[in-house]
Motif scaffolding. Structure first.
Motif, PDB file in Angstrom:
ATOM      1  N   VAL A  11     -44.876 -32.258  27.177  1.00 43.99           N
ATOM      2  CA  VAL A  11     -43.829 -31.242  27.111  1.00 43.99           C
ATOM      3  C   VAL A  11     -44.491 -29.865  27.139  1.00 43.99           C
ATOM      4  N   VAL A  12     -43.889 -28.961  27.912  1.00 45.87           N
ATOM      5  CA  VAL A  12     -44.364 -27.583  28.018  1.00 45.87           C
ATOM      6  C   VAL A  12     -43.187 -26.680  27.666  1.00 45.87           C
ATOM      7  N   TYR A  13     -43.401 -25.723  26.755  1.00 45.52           N
ATOM      8  CA  TYR A  13     -42.287 -24.893  26.300  1.00 45.52           C
ATOM      9  C   TYR A  13     -42.809 -23.566  25.753  1.00 45.52           C
ATOM     10  N   ALA A  14     -41.899 -22.608  25.640  1.00 50.33           N
ATOM     11  CA  ALA A  14     -42.224 -21.306  25.051  1.00 50.33           C
ATOM     12  C   ALA A  14     -42.074 -21.394  23.540  1.00 50.33           C
TER      13      ALA A  14
ATOM     14  N   TYR B  41     -45.936 -14.005  17.067  1.00 53.59           N
ATOM     15  CA  TYR B  41     -46.865 -14.682  17.974  1.00 53.59           C
ATOM     16  C   TYR B  41     -46.045 -15.409  19.023  1.00 53.59           C
ATOM     17  N   ARG B  42     -46.361 -15.178  20.293  1.00 54.32           N
ATOM     18  CA  ARG B  42     -45.677 -15.852  21.394  1.00 54.32           C
ATOM     19  C   ARG B  42     -46.711 -16.568  22.248  1.00 54.32           C
ATOM     20  N   ALA B  43     -46.376 -17.773  22.671  1.00 54.38           N
ATOM     21  CA  ALA B  43     -47.307 -18.552  23.485  1.00 54.38           C
ATOM     22  C   ALA B  43     -46.539 -19.590  24.295  1.00 54.38           C
ATOM     23  N   THR B  44     -47.186 -20.058  25.354  1.00 52.45           N
ATOM     24  CA  THR B  44     -46.717 -21.253  26.052  1.00 52.45           C
ATOM     25  C   THR B  44     -47.511 -22.420  25.504  1.00 52.45           C
ATOM     26  N   ILE B  45     -46.815 -23.461  25.063  1.00 50.91           N
ATOM     27  CA  ILE B  45     -47.475 -24.607  24.449  1.00 50.91           C
ATOM     28  C   ILE B  45     -47.314 -25.824  25.342  1.00 50.91           C
ATOM     29  N   SER B  46     -48.399 -26.549  25.484  1.00 53.95           N
ATOM     30  CA  SER B  46     -48.413 -27.808  26.225  1.00 53.95           C
ATOM     31  C   SER B  46     -48.912 -28.910  25.300  1.00 53.95           C
ATOM     32  N   SER B  47     -48.114 -29.971  25.139  1.00 55.66           N
ATOM     33  CA  SER B  47     -48.489 -31.083  24.253  1.00 55.66           C
ATOM     34  C   SER B  47     -48.351 -32.397  24.999  1.00 55.66           C
ATOM     35  N   THR B  48     -49.421 -33.171  25.017  1.00 55.09           N
ATOM     36  CA  THR B  48     -49.424 -34.474  25.671  1.00 55.09           C
ATOM     37  C   THR B  48     -49.473 -35.576  24.621  1.00 55.09           C
ATOM     38  N   TYR B  49     -48.530 -36.500  24.710  1.00 54.19           N
ATOM     39  CA  TYR B  49     -48.414 -37.612  23.771  1.00 54.19           C
ATOM     40  C   TYR B  49     -48.663 -38.937  24.485  1.00 54.19           C
ATOM     41  N   VAL B  50     -49.203 -39.895  23.736  1.00 54.97           N
ATOM     42  CA  VAL B  50     -49.326 -41.281  24.201  1.00 54.97           C
ATOM     43  C   VAL B  50     -48.776 -42.185  23.106  1.00 54.97           C
ATOM     44  N   ARG B  51     -48.303 -43.361  23.494  1.00 50.51           N
ATOM     45  CA  ARG B  51     -47.786 -44.296  22.503  1.00 50.51           C
ATOM     46  C   ARG B  51     -48.918 -45.182  21.981  1.00 50.51           C
ATOM     47  N   ASP B  52     -48.910 -45.452  20.678  1.00 50.48           N
ATOM     48  CA  ASP B  52     -49.894 -46.379  20.122  1.00 50.48           C
ATOM     49  C   ASP B  52     -49.388 -47.808  20.280  1.00 50.48           C
ATOM     50  N   ASP B  53     -50.109 -48.787  19.727  1.00 49.67           N
ATOM     51  CA  ASP B  53     -49.749 -50.188  19.895  1.00 49.67           C
ATOM     52  C   ASP B  53     -48.384 -50.527  19.319  1.00 49.67           C
ATOM     53  N   ALA B  54     -47.959 -49.708  18.338  1.00 49.94           N
ATOM     54  CA  ALA B  54     -46.649 -49.955  17.724  1.00 49.94           C
ATOM     55  C   ALA B  54     -45.534 -49.206  18.441  1.00 49.94           C
TER      56      ALA B  54
END
Length: 257
Positions: free
Chosen positions: A73-76, A86-99
């Motif tokens: 997800v990428v968002y302001a 404080y203002r920034a563009t944030i990028s967060s990458t997620y992966v699913r675990d075994d559960a």
């Protein structure tokens, strides 16, 4: 709830949370890129344990990118802490675990360049006209500021980007021919403290040392714990905590005496 909603719910939890939330959500191999640092999971959790957090946060609408078991997800982002936004563009990458639980693998801030309409630079120096530099320097040392040695009835207190300078009234005529007679105005120079309890602690310590108070600590209508001290020349020093929505109230009422 779709994937974007799931991930943004986690992002809001992290934005408003602290070390515990990051310890739970971060992947063991996570990399967190923030201004001035690249952190692994232990370093990020440690940093969040010492962070005062945001007074207010706002997360913009996300753009979602999915690839196999990963989703980004990428968002302001906008965060407020005391007088700072404080203002920034944030990028967060997620992966699913075994559960099947989402874990944050990569988190990066790209700060927004400051944009203002100011036609002149901001203030870098504040001069306080005082009757006795040594006496007033003692007040600010009691407050916890590192005051330089007085030189030719003048002393300096240096911060990052700002210098507070103490000038005895007898010397002002040498650099300001139009200066009025010494009179501390109603201006309040406020110090943002990390917590609500810190306001009471600093106020109690200073008044215990015999320094004057103009306003005892109270929960102000704007959500901060607030108090006002006064230096030997009458300059008012505000003590202010981060704002808390739980402590806001409207309409305002007169401050307690």
């Amino acid at each position: 709830m779709d994937v974007a909603d799931e991930l943004m719910a986690l992002e809001r939890e992290l934005a408003r949370g602290g070390a515990d939330e990051y310890a739970r959500v971060l992947h063991d191999d996570a990399v967190v890129v923030v201004p001035g640092a690249v952190l692994d999971k232990p370093a990020c959790v440690e940093a969040m344990a010492g962070s005062p957090g945001w007074d207010e946060v706002e997360l913009g609408d996300p753009r979602l990118v999915e690839s196999g078991a990963a989703a980004t997800v990428v968002y302001a982002f906008r965060g407020e802490r005391g007088p700072t936004t404080y203002r920034a563009t944030i990028s967060s990458t997620y992966v699913r675990d075994d559960a099947g639980t989402w874990c944050l693998l990569h988190h990066q801030h790209t700060p927004e360049a400051a944009v203002t309409g100011h036609a002149a630079p901001g203030p870098t120096q504040l001069n306080l006209v005082v009757a006795d530099v040594a006496r007033t320097a003692g007040f600010y040392r009691d407050l916890g500021w590192d005051v330089g040695d007085a030189v030719d009835p003048h002393a300096e207190i240096r911060f990052d980007g700002l210098s507070v300078e103490l000038d005895e009234s007898s010397s002002v005529r040498f650099w300001n021919s139009g200066s009025p007679a010494q009179d501390a105005a109603a201006t309040v120079l406020s110090i943002h403290l990390p917590g609500r309890d810190d306001v009471d602690a600093v106020w109690s310590r200073m008044t215990g040392l015999g320094h004057e108070s103009r306003q005892r600590p109270f929960d102000a209508f704007f959500g901060s714990r607030f108090a006002v001290l006064v230096d030997p020349d009458g300059h008012q020093i505000g003590l202010i905590s981060p704002r808390s929505d739980a402590h806001r109230h409207d309409p305002p009422e007169p401050a307690p005496t």
